[in-house]
Design an enzyme around this catalytic site. Structure first.
Site, PDB file in Angstrom:
ATOM      1  N   ASP A 130       0.799  -1.237   0.000  1.00  0.00           N
ATOM      2  CA  ASP A 130       0.000   0.000   0.000  1.00  0.00           C
ATOM      3  C   ASP A 130       0.822   1.272   0.000  1.00  0.00           C
ATOM      4  O   ASP A 130       0.313   2.349  -0.316  1.00  0.00           O
ATOM      5  CB  ASP A 130      -0.992   0.005   1.168  1.00  0.00           C
ATOM      6  N   HIS A 167       7.213  -7.100  -1.117  1.00  0.00           N
ATOM      7  CA  HIS A 167       6.336  -7.615  -2.169  1.00  0.00           C
ATOM      8  C   HIS A 167       5.994  -6.565  -3.214  1.00  0.00           C
ATOM      9  O   HIS A 167       5.029  -6.728  -3.957  1.00  0.00           O
ATOM     10  CB  HIS A 167       5.051  -8.177  -1.548  1.00  0.00           C
ATOM     11  N   CYS A 178      11.016  -5.429 -20.811  1.00  0.00           N
ATOM     12  CA  CYS A 178      12.245  -4.666 -20.554  1.00  0.00           C
ATOM     13  C   CYS A 178      12.413  -4.236 -19.107  1.00  0.00           C
ATOM     14  O   CYS A 178      13.436  -3.647 -18.750  1.00  0.00           O
ATOM     15  CB  CYS A 178      12.316  -3.454 -21.473  1.00  0.00           C
TER      16      CYS A 178
END
Length: 380
Positions: A130, A167, A178
């Site tokens: 978040d 994460h 790319c």
């Protein structure tokens, strides 16, 4: 052996009260505190957790039994192989980001900020995507300001990063080809909301340049949320390992684990490494003395599993926000001089205590169609 302290017993049990005060004293005195957090610290901001009975995994599976065998399937890298789950995933992320943008950091996030401002924080590691810590000026590892370039290669600012995003970050998109990254702008967000993955602008420019030179065109990558899914290689795994090694070498003196079930393999390994380092401090042999040596404190509503008995010294059972507000009160009483020069930090915690309201309900709605409504968040 882990000792459990129930926040609900603090007014009726003298031993619990004294031990919690001893832990607050540790926070006031330690200078190299490592913090590891999970989804539980954002619940009061209106962001649901994952693994509880009313968490997002169960809600997701109940709403989409025709698409998902279990809720966590939507956060497995294999979802990109199926157009249905891919589209559903993008819609989830768009609505989740919209809800996060409207939410505010919790008292626990402000507590981590205070640890940093007072020179107590060695580093924060979070499983959350978040970005609330970054909003409180704790530079995150996924931020574009966290890197510099040397001879065209990106290097991470190990000393300047205050919050490691294990994460990834929902506020950024990454090209599947790319690896170029972009902020998740309003334009991109609307495309995700429609279930469409934007094309990578760097790939488009590179391809157009080659075509102009009569060279073979290249594949144009699609953008995806810059978060890490199950069964997926972490693009910044080496950087995280470098920061972890740096922090271990600096001999952390207290480990706080807040709002996580400690189920994810990589996080379990990281926590155990830090717990060992903390316990190597002189006088850390007895977990029953909260003021001795280095301690590992686990603050969470549910208890840790049996495998953690030799790593976690104290389990504080309750909401993380309730504990940090109590710890802050104790800290002010134990070392009032720590707060004399920065009244705004003290005032912010006083305001949170006076104005805390029920957490808003996170409602993530997907336009009517083949996939219905949904709620979700990145796995922890």
């Amino acid at each position: 052996m882990t000792i459990t302290l129930r926040l609900g017993d603090v007014d009726s049990d003298v031993r619990t009260k004294r031990t919690l005060e001893d832990i607050s004293t540790l926070i006031a005195k330690r200078r190299r505190i490592v913090v590891v957090t999970g989804a539980g610290i954002s619940c009061s901001s209106g962001i649901p957790d994952f693994r509880s009975s009313d968490g997002l995994y169960n809600m997701l599976q109940q709403r989409h039994p025709d698409v998902l065998l279990k809720g966590s399937d939507l956060f497995d890298a294999s979802l990109f192989r199926d157009p249905a789950t891919h589209r559903l995933f993008l819609q989830f992320i768009a609505e989740l980001k919209t809800s996060i943008d409207k939410a505010e950091p919790s008292p626990t996030h402000h507590f981590i900020k205070t640890l940093n401002a007072k020179g107590r924080l060695l580093r924060s590691y979070t499983q959350n995507i978040d970005g609330f810590e970054d909003r409180l000026s704790l530079l995150g590892s996924s931020s574009e300001n966290a890197r510099f370039f040397v001879n065209g290669r990106a290097k991470i600012k190990v000393k300047e990063i205050r919050n490691v995003q294990l994460h990834g970050d929902i506020h950024r998109l990454r090209c599947e080809v790319c690896c170029s990254e972009y902020p998740c702008t309003t334009e991109f967000l609307e495309m995700l909301r429609q279930g469409s993955a934007p094309s990578c602008r760097e790939c488009v420019i590179r391809c157009e340049d080659r075509v102009a030179r009569a060279a073979r065109s290249l594949r144009i990558g699609l953008l995806r949320p810059a978060i890490v899914l199950y069964q997926e290689h972490h693009p910044f795994g080496e950087d995280i390992g470098e920061m972890c090694s740096s922090d271990l070498s600096r001999k952390p003196d207290l480990l706080l684990i807040m709002g996580t079930s400690l189920k994810v393999h990589g996080v379990k390994k990281l926590v155990k490494e830090f717990a060992r380092a903390v316990h190597e401090r002189p006088g850390s042999g007895s977990s029953r003395n909260a003021t001795a040596g280095g301690q590992v404190i686990f603050i969470n509503k549910s208890p840790p599993g049996a495998e953690w008995s030799e790593y976690i010294d104290f389990h504080i059972q309750g909401e993380t926000d309730d504990w940090v507000l109590r710890a802050m009160d104790d800290w002010r009483r134990i070392k009032p001089t720590d707060f004399e020069m920065q009244p705004t930090l003290t005032e912010s915690f006083d305001a949170m205590k006076l104005t805390r309201a029920p957490a808003p309900v996170l409602s993530i709605k997907i336009p009517p169609g083949a996939y219905g409504d949904a709620l979700c968040r990145c796995p922890r």
